[in-house]
Motif scaffolding. Structure first.
Motif, mmCIF file in Angstrom:
data_model
loop_
_atom_site.group_PDB
_atom_site.id
_atom_site.type_symbol
_atom_site.label_atom_id
_atom_site.label_comp_id
_atom_site.label_asym_id
_atom_site.label_seq_id
_atom_site.Cartn_x
_atom_site.Cartn_y
_atom_site.Cartn_z
ATOM 1 N N ARG A 198 42.597 55.340 32.509
ATOM 2 C CA ARG A 198 43.482 54.660 33.587
ATOM 3 C C ARG A 198 42.774 54.562 34.668
ATOM 4 N N VAL A 199 42.177 55.648 35.124
ATOM 5 C CA VAL A 199 41.293 55.850 36.223
ATOM 6 C C VAL A 199 40.329 54.972 36.424
ATOM 7 N N ALA A 200 39.835 54.748 35.089
ATOM 8 C CA ALA A 200 38.610 53.476 35.138
ATOM 9 C C ALA A 200 38.960 52.060 35.664
ATOM 10 N N TRP A 201 40.331 51.763 35.157
ATOM 11 C CA TRP A 201 41.016 50.396 35.581
ATOM 12 C C TRP A 201 41.221 50.562 37.175
ATOM 13 N N TRP A 202 41.898 51.674 37.505
ATOM 14 C CA TRP A 202 42.245 51.894 38.844
ATOM 15 C C TRP A 202 40.877 51.501 39.912
ATOM 16 N N ALA A 203 39.799 52.436 39.451
ATOM 17 C CA ALA A 203 38.729 52.323 40.170
ATOM 18 C C ALA A 203 38.152 50.921 40.073
ATOM 19 N N SER A 204 38.270 50.196 39.276
ATOM 20 C CA SER A 204 37.643 48.830 39.000
ATOM 21 C C SER A 204 38.645 47.917 40.174
ATOM 22 N N ALA A 205 39.753 48.109 39.836
ATOM 23 C CA ALA A 205 40.603 47.470 40.803
ATOM 24 C C ALA A 205 40.190 47.826 42.498
ATOM 25 N N GLY A 206 39.985 48.836 42.731
ATOM 26 C CA GLY A 206 39.216 49.211 44.158
ATOM 27 C C GLY A 206 37.892 48.590 44.554
ATOM 28 N N LEU A 207 37.423 48.534 43.607
ATOM 29 C CA LEU A 207 35.937 47.743 43.617
ATOM 30 C C LEU A 207 36.143 46.261 43.733
ATOM 31 N N ALA A 208 37.072 45.664 42.951
ATOM 32 C CA ALA A 208 37.382 44.290 43.221
ATOM 33 C C ALA A 208 37.928 43.896 44.687
ATOM 34 N N ALA A 209 38.884 44.968 45.139
ATOM 35 C CA ALA A 209 39.430 44.792 46.528
ATOM 36 C C ALA A 209 38.420 44.811 47.370
ATOM 37 N N SER A 210 37.283 45.530 47.424
ATOM 38 C CA SER A 210 36.243 45.615 48.351
ATOM 39 C C SER A 210 35.382 44.485 48.273
ATOM 40 N N LEU A 211 35.210 43.798 47.084
ATOM 41 C CA LEU A 211 34.326 42.488 47.120
ATOM 42 C C LEU A 211 35.354 41.651 47.684
ATOM 43 N N THR A 212 36.512 41.706 47.218
ATOM 44 C CA THR A 212 37.487 40.624 48.118
ATOM 45 C C THR A 212 37.539 40.646 49.433
ATOM 46 N N ALA A 213 37.188 41.442 50.119
ATOM 47 C CA ALA A 213 37.291 41.489 51.568
ATOM 48 C C ALA A 213 36.016 41.064 52.261
ATOM 49 N N VAL A 214 34.754 41.266 51.389
ATOM 50 C CA VAL A 214 33.680 40.531 51.748
ATOM 51 C C VAL A 214 33.409 39.183 51.663
ATOM 52 N N SER A 215 34.507 38.666 50.544
ATOM 53 C CA SER A 215 34.165 36.955 50.340
ATOM 54 C C SER A 215 35.377 36.445 50.985
ATOM 55 N N TRP A 216 36.237 37.025 51.673
ATOM 56 C CA TRP A 216 37.497 36.432 52.143
ATOM 57 C C TRP A 216 37.077 35.197 52.817
ATOM 58 N N ASN A 217 36.255 35.141 53.564
ATOM 59 C CA ASN A 217 35.857 33.894 54.478
ATOM 60 C C ASN A 217 35.137 32.882 53.814
ATOM 61 N N LEU A 218 34.597 32.959 52.628
ATOM 62 C CA LEU A 218 33.939 31.649 51.935
ATOM 63 C C LEU A 218 34.440 30.635 52.148
ATOM 64 N N ARG A 219 33.953 29.720 52.616
ATOM 65 C CA ARG A 219 34.247 28.161 52.800
ATOM 66 C C ARG A 219 34.021 27.271 51.339
ATOM 67 N N PRO A 220 35.134 26.766 50.945
ATOM 68 C CA PRO A 220 35.140 26.105 49.593
ATOM 69 C C PRO A 220 34.384 24.799 49.919
ATOM 70 N N GLU A 221 34.207 23.991 48.893
ATOM 71 C CA GLU A 221 33.779 22.811 48.810
ATOM 72 C C GLU A 221 34.569 21.922 49.736
ATOM 73 N N PRO A 222 33.856 20.966 50.630
ATOM 74 C CA PRO A 222 34.734 20.092 51.470
ATOM 75 C C PRO A 222 35.134 18.830 50.680
ATOM 76 N N ALA A 223 36.272 18.154 51.143
ATOM 77 C CA ALA A 223 36.563 17.249 50.553
ATOM 78 C C ALA A 223 35.756 16.076 50.496
ATOM 79 N N PRO A 224 35.582 15.285 49.463
ATOM 80 C CA PRO A 224 34.549 14.216 49.449
ATOM 81 C C PRO A 224 34.749 13.456 50.431
ATOM 82 N N GLU A 225 33.673 12.483 50.846
ATOM 83 C CA GLU A 225 33.824 11.457 51.795
ATOM 84 C C GLU A 225 34.167 10.080 50.949
#
Length: 402
Positions: free
Chosen positions: A167-194
């Motif tokens: 159980r602790v392993a799953w919770w710790a992995s969730a904490g790691l995913a949350a940290s990585l989410t914060a780093v990637s929060w402002n990633l710009r997706p692909e723009p709309a095609p012209e």
């Protein structure tokens, strides 16, 4: 000089954000299940068959997410979809310990798979669109985020297994995913095609080279790779731990992640000297050996060599296959190839489930054979492949014979 420096900083910033998204979505969200699986067998009463079913549920979700990216292209260009997927994925990881019901675990892993696929498609499409004019190795380092996530989550589980439970392993992995989410929060997706600027441009696109034959062969190879690689991606740790101390299996998985981190950039660099169909064939052949090795040769050395070969190739194969699809200018190639890969991943655990009553070694042997079949398809892809066809995409994707 200042403009060039600013451009470089912006590009590397984009790489870091995309790498963090891939680390969260793939390295943690999908692959942390592999080192936690033996703990769930020992501590949560999970049977081998149910473990395979949980893996398949995750891959069904991955297929659904990939199909959503195929038929709803606006999702691929949506920051809201990316952020929502990252948050939802983190919640599914944190929720795993709150139940011991297999049905609930199936739903959670299904949702985790769907969000992982959306994160992957959005992040990769973002890389291919925003880094077209940058050095070819940059997208490769972003793909290395998958390996970084595998290594970090694997090391986390390896440390926790001696002091805490599943159980602790799953919770710790969730904490790691949350940290990585914060780093990637402002990633710009692909723009709309012209839109096409003229009727002649539309006609030129419609009359482009016929690439269905090569794309179909690539699709077959990549789907077979999905079947074979996921067998190792799901059961490698459990297979190694059958005949080795527990830390060997966990340590081998960390080694998979470490080997995967530079692998995409390395394969991209090799692409300057060899065509990508050639490299795809080589990577698949090496991977087939790596998957089968622990089943053929026992001992710590074979386990670690297997982990090294598998880690050094599985992200490289994805990078190469997606690059070839982009080179062929096949519409929505990233989402379509990811969908085929997803179907393969669903089939992988189901195909080997009847073999699991005898342990995991027969499963690894079958996985190696299937990846070898993928290599055969890659060899067929090389026949008459249009290496010189110009690509509107990233310079790294313009295949050339040198």
């Amino acid at each position: 000089m200042n403009a060039a420096l600013s451009r470089a900083r912006s590009s590397w910033g984009h790489v870091a954000q995309a790498a963090a998204a891939l680390a969260a979505g793939m390295g943690v969200g999908r692959f942390v299940y592999t080192p936690i699986l033996p703990l769930m067998h020992a501590q949560a009463g999970l049977s081998a068959g149910d473990g395979a079913n949980l893996a398949s549920a995750n891959y069904v979700g991955y297929l659904l997410g990939a199909l959503a990216g195929t038929f709803l292209p606006r999702l691929v260009r949506s920051s809201v979809a990316l952020r929502g997927s990252l948050l939802a994925l983190t919640v599914t990881l944190a929720a795993m310990p709150f139940t011991r019901a297999t049905a609930a675990w199936l739903v959670l892993r299904l949702l985790a798979g769907a969000t992982s696929a959306l994160i992957f498609v959005i992040a990769v499409s973002s890389l291919l669109s925003h880094l077209r004019d940058d050095p070819a190795h940059l997208p490769g380092w972003a793909f290395g985020g998958v390996g970084a996530g595998i290594a970090a989550s694997g090391l986390l589980v390896l440390i926790l297994r001696s002091v805490a439970d599943w159980r602790v392993a799953w919770w710790a992995s969730a904490g790691l995913a949350a940290s990585l989410t914060a780093v990637s929060w402002n990633l710009r997706p692909e723009p709309a095609p012209e839109p096409a600027s003229s009727a002649s441009e539309v006609r030129e696109q419609a009359d482009g080279p016929r690439v269905h034959r090569w794309f179909s062969t690539l699709f077959a190879s990549y789907t077979l790779e999905g079947i074979g690689y996921i067998i190792a991606g799901t059961f490698l740790v459990a297979a190694i731990e059958q005949n080795s101390p527990g830390w060997i299996g966990g340590g081998a998985w960390v080694l998979v992640g470490l080997a995967a981190m530079p692998s995409a950039a390395l394969w991209t660099w090799l692409g300057r000297r060899r065509s990508r169909p050639d490299l795809l064939l080589a990577a698949l052949a090496v991977q087939a050996v790596g998957i089968a090795l622990p089943a053929l040769i026992g001992g710590v050395a074979a386990a670690l060599i297997s982990a090294l070969l598998f880690g050094a190739t599985f992200i490289g194969v994805s990078n190469l296959a997606l690059a070839v699809g982009d080179h062929l200018r096949f519409p929505r190639s990233v989402a379509l190839l990811t969908a085929g890969y997803s179907v393969g991943q669903i089939l992988g655990p189901l195909v080997v489930t009847p073999l699991l009553r005898h342990g995991y070694h027969q499963a690894l042997l079958l996985g190696g054979v299937i990846v070898l079949a993928s290599a055969v398809a890659a060899a067929v892809l090389r026949v008459g492949f249009p290496h010189r066809m110009p690509s509107p995409g990233h310079p790294a994707l313009a295949l050339e014979d040198e």
